[in-house]
Design an enzyme around this catalytic site. Sequence first.
Site, mmCIF file in Angstrom:
data_model
loop_
_atom_site.group_PDB
_atom_site.id
_atom_site.type_symbol
_atom_site.label_atom_id
_atom_site.label_comp_id
_atom_site.label_asym_id
_atom_site.label_seq_id
_atom_site.Cartn_x
_atom_site.Cartn_y
_atom_site.Cartn_z
ATOM 1 N N ILE A 59 -16.484 43.777 5.299
ATOM 2 C CA ILE A 59 -16.932 44.750 4.309
ATOM 3 C C ILE A 59 -16.228 44.380 3.014
ATOM 4 O O ILE A 59 -15.011 44.184 2.991
ATOM 5 C CB ILE A 59 -16.620 46.195 4.737
ATOM 6 C CG1 ILE A 59 -17.087 47.199 3.666
ATOM 7 C CG2 ILE A 59 -15.155 46.398 5.069
ATOM 8 C CD1 ILE A 59 -16.971 48.660 4.109
ATOM 9 N N SER A 60 -16.979 44.210 1.950
ATOM 10 C CA SER A 60 -16.440 43.652 0.710
ATOM 11 C C SER A 60 -15.397 44.562 0.070
ATOM 12 O O SER A 60 -15.396 45.780 0.254
ATOM 13 C CB SER A 60 -17.566 43.398 -0.298
ATOM 14 O OG SER A 60 -18.421 42.386 0.147
#
Length: 219
Positions: A59-60
């Site tokens: 997840i960025s």
Amino acid sequence: MSVPSRKIRLIMELRQNGVSATPVLAAIERVPRDAFVSAPFSDQAYENTALPIGCGQTISQPLVVGLMTQALDLNDRHKVLEIGTGSGYQTAVLARLCRRVYTIERHGALLREAEARLTALGLHRTVVTREGDGGRGWPEQAPFERILVTAAALDIPKVLVAQLAIGGVMVLPVGKESGAQEVVRVRRTAEDALVTERLFPVRFVPLVDGLPPRDAPGA
């Protein structure tokens, strides 16, 4: 520190580091990032850091989500193509800002988890999902006013450019997995004309052709 306090601290950090668009900050504030991270990392949900989500994906970092979303310059009339659903977090942020999101994920397990999260948040009416090869785009729904790619391409993908509306914008990381990568903004100004801007350095997983083997973990 409480979740609301952590969220406020994160929003302030994003603002201090270049995310200045009020609608983008508001969208990030409205999306509960803790709903998109796995239990072992829940205490880090509102830290400005990338976190593993399975299948070798992440997840960025919230700052990257904010800056890339801001670079798209979205409005509520836009139809957006997202390449790489991942956890669904970036998808949820986009869905708060545009008319419709079409999102593609090559890992079926990740996509099913993302779909459940988006449904729980009531965003399933705005988001259309597909398990598939993101590098091929979604030609039957083209053209798109905006395209966001969340994996690093070696070059600007011609297949995706062909699905971008005239006047449209695509934002994507470009570069080798082991080398320098930059987020690039591409504006399609005419049928055969592009204007590109290099925005900032990043580190993303590579954009991979095809689908994982069915017996692979997370397939």
